[in-house]
Design an enzyme around this catalytic site. Structure first.
Site, PDB file in Angstrom:
ATOM      1  N   ASN A  65       0.873  -1.174   0.000  1.00  0.00           N
ATOM      2  CA  ASN A  65       0.000   0.000   0.000  1.00  0.00           C
ATOM      3  C   ASN A  65       0.910   1.224   0.000  1.00  0.00           C
ATOM      4  OD1 ASN A  65      -1.883   2.015   0.349  1.00  0.00           O
ATOM      5  ND2 ASN A  65      -2.814   1.125   2.173  1.00  0.00           N
ATOM      6  N   ARG A  99      -2.134  -1.813  -4.010  1.00  0.00           N
ATOM      7  CA  ARG A  99      -3.337  -0.998  -3.903  1.00  0.00           C
ATOM      8  C   ARG A  99      -3.193   0.241  -4.780  1.00  0.00           C
ATOM      9  NH1 ARG A  99      -5.744   2.188   1.401  1.00  0.00           N
ATOM     10  NH2 ARG A  99      -7.633   2.976   0.372  1.00  0.00           N
ATOM     11  N   HIS A 114     -12.084   4.285  -1.803  1.00  0.00           N
ATOM     12  CA  HIS A 114     -12.181   3.407  -0.622  1.00  0.00           C
ATOM     13  C   HIS A 114     -12.933   2.113  -0.940  1.00  0.00           C
ATOM     14  CE1 HIS A 114     -11.835   7.337   1.865  1.00  0.00           C
ATOM     15  NE2 HIS A 114     -10.645   6.743   1.825  1.00  0.00           N
ATOM     16  N   ARG A 166      -8.058  17.543   3.787  1.00  0.00           N
ATOM     17  CA  ARG A 166      -8.676  17.840   2.493  1.00  0.00           C
ATOM     18  C   ARG A 166      -9.984  18.599   2.679  1.00  0.00           C
ATOM     19  NH1 ARG A 166      -8.566  11.654   0.363  1.00  0.00           N
ATOM     20  NH2 ARG A 166      -6.597  11.085   1.381  1.00  0.00           N
TER      21      ARG A 166
END
Length: 404
Positions: free
Chosen positions: A9, A98, A186, A246
């Site tokens: 990841n 990922r 996600h 964010r």
């Protein structure tokens, strides 16, 4: 001698990896975890632990050359050299990567090859902070160990089932045809939640469910019969909910204001909306919900700012849940997952309290204890807290290819 699977990841400045080893029961169990952080600085740090959290290897680099973009591959290459030596007679039969973005071409995991690599590289403008980091270890392994099956797993893939009207922006058609559309993210986490519900014969498995994946990056998704109907994130993981750093959804004209009136560069705006906004920007305390909640309960100078950040996060989350309830035309369950969702009883309580009018009735004691079911028996809506496991989904996907 045993087979192993490596799960990677990679982020913009760090890389996490886990090694799963096949045991005597022919089950793959995590044996090693590693974290390479500080990528892009002159002081990267690598730490590797066994399944008992004992440190088995650690290294610090101090080299000005490591500021260079090419250093990422070199760091990963050195990390993998150690790992392959550590394996001894064991062998890695597959590697899972990922990827935040799979674009419109990849709605399912794909075996990495040169074409897949180039396709994913072409998506870099869509997610410039994420894609390069994910591509780098894939490139290293394609060059160094081409015989090992590599599988790209996409966070966007789960959302491919959204109807056309949920994928489109109201832009001229050419933009949709060029890939400018709502993707959602996600997805590996949402896929795990669906699998968990199915395997546990949950009444929600075939129902109308809203899942809130709440971490430093946060999104919420409407799921019906195990399929995505709509989600809060869209073209990039910037859209939707307020997040750690964010903005979440903002008026696009704000970007024009920053460009035209404040004369900010594209790079400065990118840094501001991705890394300096969200909980951090509003609270001026932290991007971590735990710090926000702690500050709210003090008489500190920024307690008011922290409360404003918490209220904004909750308000936007509740509002998005309401929008998704409309998409589903009702809902049967609400599931909290990921770091904040799993661990912040305060946030869960505030959200459920705001949703009481929809039939949500939270059990305060169960919520504070972090139980699996946190709604009262008389609640019209079943509310659960389920820890996510994206790595398990990736492991399963790799084994489908590597074992065949």
């Amino acid at each position: 001698m045993a087979d192993s699977v490596l799960i990677i990841n990679a982020g913009s400045s760090s890389l996490k990896f886990s090694l799963y080893r096949e045991d005597a029961k022919q089950e793959f169990v995590c044996s090693t975890n590693g974290l390479l952080e500080g990528i892009g600085t002159n002081k990267p740090h690598l730490i590797i632990k066994d399944n008992k959290k004992n440190i088995i290897y650690e290294k610090n680099w101090i080299d000005p050359k490591l500021f260079q973009s090419s250093a990422r591959g070199a760091l990963f290459d050195e990390t993998m050299e150690w790992l392959f030596t550590h394996l001894g007679n064991d062998q890695i039969i597959g590697i899972g990567h990922r990827f935040v973005h799979g674009g419109s071409k990849y709605s399912a995991p794909a075996i990495a090859n040169e074409k897949v690599y180039e396709d994913l590289k072409a998506l870099t403008p869509f997610v410039p902070l994420h894609q390069p980091g994910s591509l780098s270890p894939m490139r290293v392994m394609l060059d160094k160990r081409p015989e090992i099956v590599q599988v790209a797993c996409f966070d966007t893939a789960f959302h491919a089932t959204m109807p056309d009207y949920a994928k489109r922006f109201a832009l001229p058609r050419k933009y949709y045809d060029d890939g400018v559309r709502r993707y959602g993210f996600h997805g590996l986490s949402y896929q795990y939640i669906v699998q968990y519900l199915q395997e546990t014969n949950s009444p929600l498995a075939n129902g109308k469910v809203i899942v809130a994946h709440l971490g430093n990056g946060a999104s919420v998704t409407a799921i019906h019969n195990g399929k995505c109907i709509d989600t809060s994130m869209s073209f990039t993981p910037l859209d939707g909910l307020v997040m750690g750093t964010r903005t979440g959804h903002i008026d696009a004209a704000i970007i024009l204001y920053m460009l035209q009136e404040e004369k900010l560069s594209a790079e400065e705006i990118q840094d501001l909306i991705w890394k300096k906004s969200g909980l951090l920007g509003v609270s001026e305390v932290s991007s971590d919900m735990r710090d926000i909640v702690e500050e709210v309960n003090t008489s500190g100078a920024k307690a008011v700012y922290a409360k404003q950040a918490l209220d904004l996060f909750t308000y936007r989350l509740v509002g998005e849940i309401g929008r998704l309830v409309t998409s589903l035309q009702g809902f049967d369950g609400l599931i909290f997952t990921a770091g904040i969702g799993e661990h912040s009883s305060t946030l869960r309580f505030e959200v459920c309290k705001a949703l009481e009018w929809l039939g949500v009735n939270i059990d305060k004691e169960a919520n504070n204890s972090g139980d699996l079911i946190i709604s009262k028996s008389e609640s019209k809506i079943l509310v659960q807290t389920i820890p996510t496991n994206e790595e398990l989904i990736m492991l399963q996907e790799v084994l489908k290819f590597a074992k065949n």
